[in-house]
Design a protein around this motif. Sequence first.
Motif, PDB file in Angstrom:
ATOM      1  N   THR A 163       0.967  -1.194   0.022  1.00 25.67           N
ATOM      2  CA  THR A 163       0.126  -0.030   0.131  1.00 25.67           C
ATOM      3  C   THR A 163       0.737   1.162  -0.127  1.00 25.67           C
ATOM      4  OG1 THR A 163      -1.843   1.254   1.105  1.00 25.67           O
ATOM      5  CG2 THR A 163      -0.210   0.062   2.404  1.00 25.67           C
ATOM      6  N   GLN A 164       0.282   2.175  -0.791  1.00 24.08           N
ATOM      7  CA  GLN A 164       1.061   3.502  -0.964  1.00 24.08           C
ATOM      8  C   GLN A 164       0.253   4.548   0.277  1.00 24.08           C
ATOM      9  OE1 GLN A 164       4.099   4.247  -2.520  1.00 24.08           O
ATOM     10  NE2 GLN A 164       4.015   1.968  -2.449  1.00 24.08           N
ATOM     11  N   THR A 165      -1.119   4.305   0.328  1.00 16.50           N
ATOM     12  CA  THR A 165      -1.947   5.131   1.099  1.00 16.50           C
ATOM     13  C   THR A 165      -2.029   4.731   2.564  1.00 16.50           C
ATOM     14  OG1 THR A 165      -3.867   3.835   0.455  1.00 16.50           O
ATOM     15  CG2 THR A 165      -2.978   5.787  -1.276  1.00 16.50           C
ATOM     16  N   GLY A 166      -1.765   3.667   2.835  1.00 15.03           N
ATOM     17  CA  GLY A 166      -1.998   3.050   4.142  1.00 15.03           C
ATOM     18  C   GLY A 166      -3.563   2.754   4.359  1.00 15.03           C
ATOM     19  N   VAL A 167      -4.207   2.632   3.253  1.00 13.55           N
ATOM     20  CA  VAL A 167      -5.643   2.098   3.523  1.00 13.55           C
ATOM     21  C   VAL A 167      -5.758   0.590   2.736  1.00 13.55           C
ATOM     22  CG1 VAL A 167      -7.949   2.773   3.057  1.00 13.55           C
ATOM     23  CG2 VAL A 167      -6.644   4.259   3.631  1.00 13.55           C
ATOM     24  N   ILE A 168      -6.040  -0.246   3.394  1.00 14.59           N
ATOM     25  CA  ILE A 168      -6.302  -1.523   3.045  1.00 14.59           C
ATOM     26  C   ILE A 168      -7.594  -1.897   2.998  1.00 14.59           C
ATOM     27  CG2 ILE A 168      -5.282  -4.146   2.879  1.00 14.59           C
ATOM     28  CD1 ILE A 168      -3.012  -2.874   4.754  1.00 14.59           C
ATOM     29  N   GLY A 169      -8.005  -2.967   1.944  1.00 13.73           N
ATOM     30  CA  GLY A 169      -9.334  -3.462   2.145  1.00 13.73           C
ATOM     31  C   GLY A 169      -9.248  -4.871   2.265  1.00 13.73           C
ATOM     32  N   LEU A 170     -10.228  -5.579   2.892  1.00 16.41           N
ATOM     33  CA  LEU A 170     -10.392  -7.063   3.191  1.00 16.41           C
ATOM     34  C   LEU A 170     -11.695  -7.509   2.598  1.00 16.41           C
ATOM     35  CD1 LEU A 170      -9.442  -9.785   4.239  1.00 16.41           C
ATOM     36  CD2 LEU A 170     -10.226  -9.021   6.339  1.00 16.41           C
ATOM     37  N   LEU A 171     -11.959  -8.294   1.627  1.00 14.53           N
ATOM     38  CA  LEU A 171     -13.073  -8.938   1.011  1.00 14.53           C
ATOM     39  C   LEU A 171     -12.972 -10.415   1.496  1.00 14.53           C
ATOM     40  CD1 LEU A 171     -13.488  -7.938  -2.622  1.00 14.53           C
ATOM     41  CD2 LEU A 171     -14.899  -7.102  -0.541  1.00 14.53           C
ATOM     42  N   GLY A 172     -13.973 -10.605   2.430  1.00 16.02           N
ATOM     43  CA  GLY A 172     -13.950 -12.186   2.732  1.00 16.02           C
ATOM     44  C   GLY A 172     -15.458 -12.542   3.126  1.00 16.02           C
TER      45      GLY A 172
ATOM     46  N   ASP B 264      -7.895  -9.253  13.497  1.00 13.35           N
ATOM     47  CA  ASP B 264      -7.390  -8.279  14.470  1.00 13.35           C
ATOM     48  C   ASP B 264      -5.844  -8.160  14.857  1.00 13.35           C
ATOM     49  OD1 ASP B 264     -10.035  -7.208  14.230  1.00 13.35           O
ATOM     50  OD2 ASP B 264     -10.563  -8.414  16.300  1.00 13.35           O
ATOM     51  N   ARG B 265      -5.354  -9.509  15.153  1.00 18.00           N
ATOM     52  CA  ARG B 265      -4.107  -9.877  15.312  1.00 18.00           C
ATOM     53  C   ARG B 265      -3.161  -9.736  14.434  1.00 18.00           C
ATOM     54  NH1 ARG B 265      -6.540 -13.846  18.530  1.00 18.00           N
ATOM     55  NH2 ARG B 265      -6.180 -15.340  17.007  1.00 18.00           N
ATOM     56  N   LEU B 266      -3.621 -10.037  12.966  1.00 13.84           N
ATOM     57  CA  LEU B 266      -3.079  -9.915  11.818  1.00 13.84           C
ATOM     58  C   LEU B 266      -2.719  -8.382  11.676  1.00 13.84           C
ATOM     59  CD1 LEU B 266      -4.213 -12.533   9.269  1.00 13.84           C
ATOM     60  CD2 LEU B 266      -2.161 -12.441  10.437  1.00 13.84           C
ATOM     61  N   GLN B 267      -3.664  -7.714  11.534  1.00 12.26           N
ATOM     62  CA  GLN B 267      -3.470  -6.116  11.562  1.00 12.26           C
ATOM     63  C   GLN B 267      -2.296  -5.733  12.295  1.00 12.26           C
ATOM     64  OE1 GLN B 267      -7.156  -4.124  12.050  1.00 12.26           O
ATOM     65  NE2 GLN B 267      -6.208  -2.091  11.226  1.00 12.26           N
ATOM     66  N   MET B 268      -2.608  -5.835  13.771  1.00 14.43           N
ATOM     67  CA  MET B 268      -1.904  -5.464  14.685  1.00 14.43           C
ATOM     68  C   MET B 268      -0.212  -5.936  14.357  1.00 14.43           C
ATOM     69  SD  MET B 268      -3.819  -5.321  18.533  1.00 14.43           S
ATOM     70  CE  MET B 268      -4.330  -7.285  18.492  1.00 14.43           C
ATOM     71  N   ALA B 269      -0.110  -6.978  13.914  1.00 14.69           N
ATOM     72  CA  ALA B 269       1.236  -7.302  13.887  1.00 14.69           C
ATOM     73  C   ALA B 269       2.086  -6.851  12.450  1.00 14.69           C
ATOM     74  CB  ALA B 269       1.208  -9.035  13.680  1.00 14.69           C
ATOM     75  N   HIS B 270       0.921  -6.524  11.371  1.00 14.92           N
ATOM     76  CA  HIS B 270       1.685  -6.576  10.263  1.00 14.92           C
ATOM     77  C   HIS B 270       1.084  -5.121   9.637  1.00 14.92           C
ATOM     78  CE1 HIS B 270       3.195 -10.416  10.150  1.00 14.92           C
ATOM     79  NE2 HIS B 270       2.202 -11.013  10.394  1.00 14.92           N
ATOM     80  N   ALA B 271       0.176  -4.402  10.114  1.00 17.60           N
ATOM     81  CA  ALA B 271      -0.241  -3.240   9.383  1.00 17.60           C
ATOM     82  C   ALA B 271      -0.638  -2.388  10.510  1.00 17.60           C
ATOM     83  CB  ALA B 271      -1.648  -3.422   8.665  1.00 17.60           C
ATOM     84  N   PRO B 272       0.214  -2.203  11.741  1.00 14.46           N
ATOM     85  CA  PRO B 272      -0.105  -1.219  12.665  1.00 14.46           C
ATOM     86  C   PRO B 272      -0.326   0.348  12.152  1.00 14.46           C
ATOM     87  CG  PRO B 272       2.143  -1.957  13.017  1.00 14.46           C
ATOM     88  CD  PRO B 272       1.534  -2.739  11.850  1.00 14.46           C
ATOM     89  N   GLY B 273      -1.064   0.963  12.773  1.00 15.80           N
ATOM     90  CA  GLY B 273      -0.987   2.387  12.160  1.00 15.80           C
ATOM     91  C   GLY B 273      -1.867   2.534  10.754  1.00 15.80           C
ATOM     92  N   MET B 274      -2.258   1.353   9.999  1.00 13.97           N
ATOM     93  CA  MET B 274      -2.803   1.473   8.995  1.00 13.97           C
ATOM     94  C   MET B 274      -4.305   1.296   9.169  1.00 13.97           C
ATOM     95  SD  MET B 274      -0.233  -0.573   6.268  1.00 13.97           S
ATOM     96  CE  MET B 274       1.397   0.042   6.163  1.00 13.97           C
ATOM     97  N   THR B 275      -5.258   1.606   7.826  1.00 13.79           N
ATOM     98  CA  THR B 275      -6.679   1.500   8.052  1.00 13.79           C
ATOM     99  C   THR B 275      -6.899   0.093   7.427  1.00 13.79           C
ATOM    100  OG1 THR B 275      -6.969   3.855   8.156  1.00 13.79           O
ATOM    101  CG2 THR B 275      -8.926   2.509   7.580  1.00 13.79           C
ATOM    102  N   LEU B 276      -7.808  -0.805   7.872  1.00 16.10           N
ATOM    103  CA  LEU B 276      -8.188  -1.897   7.375  1.00 16.10           C
ATOM    104  C   LEU B 276      -9.784  -1.978   7.179  1.00 16.10           C
ATOM    105  CD1 LEU B 276      -7.625  -4.696   6.340  1.00 16.10           C
ATOM    106  CD2 LEU B 276      -7.908  -5.576   8.282  1.00 16.10           C
ATOM    107  N   LEU B 277     -10.159  -1.968   6.016  1.00 11.52           N
ATOM    108  CA  LEU B 277     -11.751  -1.802   5.830  1.00 11.52           C
ATOM    109  C   LEU B 277     -11.998  -3.104   5.504  1.00 11.52           C
ATOM    110  CD1 LEU B 277     -11.635   1.311   3.417  1.00 11.52           C
ATOM    111  CD2 LEU B 277     -11.767   1.372   5.725  1.00 11.52           C
ATOM    112  N   ARG B 278     -13.365  -3.510   6.109  1.00 12.01           N
ATOM    113  CA  ARG B 278     -13.766  -5.130   6.045  1.00 12.01           C
ATOM    114  C   ARG B 278     -15.063  -5.029   5.064  1.00 12.01           C
ATOM    115  NH1 ARG B 278     -11.677  -7.941  11.639  1.00 12.01           N
ATOM    116  NH2 ARG B 278     -10.142  -6.265  11.997  1.00 12.01           N
ATOM    117  N   HIS B 279     -15.274  -6.000   4.560  1.00 10.69           N
ATOM    118  CA  HIS B 279     -16.403  -6.179   3.650  1.00 10.69           C
ATOM    119  C   HIS B 279     -16.724  -7.699   3.480  1.00 10.69           C
ATOM    120  CE1 HIS B 279     -20.172  -5.599   1.582  1.00 10.69           C
ATOM    121  NE2 HIS B 279     -19.647  -6.065   0.417  1.00 10.69           N
ATOM    122  N   ALA B 280     -17.788  -8.017   4.115  1.00  5.97           N
ATOM    123  CA  ALA B 280     -18.342  -9.602   3.660  1.00  5.97           C
ATOM    124  C   ALA B 280     -18.994  -9.601   2.408  1.00  5.97           C
ATOM    125  CB  ALA B 280     -19.264  -9.989   4.855  1.00  5.97           C
TER     126      ALA B 280
END
Length: 267
Positions: free
Chosen positions: A111-120, A131-147
């Motif tokens: 990512t260049q913007t620090g905003v990541i999406g997750l489709l699942g 949540d743990r993956l985000q804390m470990a690998h994308a701290p300070g980044m925004t993770l948007l989630r959509h089912a």
Amino acid sequence: MSSSDPSAPLLFFDSGIGGLSVLREVRQSLPFAPLVYAADYAGLPYGTKSEAEIMARVPALLGRLVERYRPRLIAIACNTACTIALSHVRAALDVPVVGTVPAIKPAAEMTQTGVIGLLGTAATIRQAYVDRLQMAHAPGMTLLRHAAPELVHAAESKLRTECVDPQVYQDAMRGLTNHPDGDRLDVVVLGCTHFPLVQDELAAASNGIRFVDGSAGIARRISHLTAEQNWPPAPTDGIFVTTGNVQDINALRPALATFGLTQIKSL
């Protein structure tokens, strides 16, 4: 880990045909590996099931598959099953097990913007494991989630050569971009193994957004774990096993053959 029997297969497991996106990567690095692919069509979809149902179902089914096919390694090619039941499977079976989880780490590196999406699936995106993956690998980044369970059905339909409404892909992407900061989204994690099978369609419904999944990493892990093992001298016919009705697989036979899966069996 060692296997002196060249005919011992790699066993892939998913709720449907999504794990073919993982098997495709593995075939490139291990072209002579015997393959068994098991699809739990009797339990599809996993994304709407409870954690208790999945924790009970997946280890039991894999136990039956291990007894029948004696695999050298199991790849659970299903994000939902892994985020919920991976530790239970490893505790229950005396076979090496490789799992797949949402590829948040490589997405954070891209990512260049620090905003990541997750489709699942709904079951995957709500897990504390994410949540743990985000804390470990994308701290300070925004993770948007959509089912996006409709993408599971879209992938299944695509491989059956059935028509899929393009609106399905547009709605899935809007489920991410309509979030606050969604206009800055530049990388999307495909957090279900079905979704890479419709990545081209998702790309057509987005505007320059990049996609990432875990299949390449899984293939590297399997290659590493089996590096010193014996394989047949030539490719063998792969086996596709379903927990559902074998007749329901007929429409999939041409697609399965392109993955080397020409024998269709029931569990």
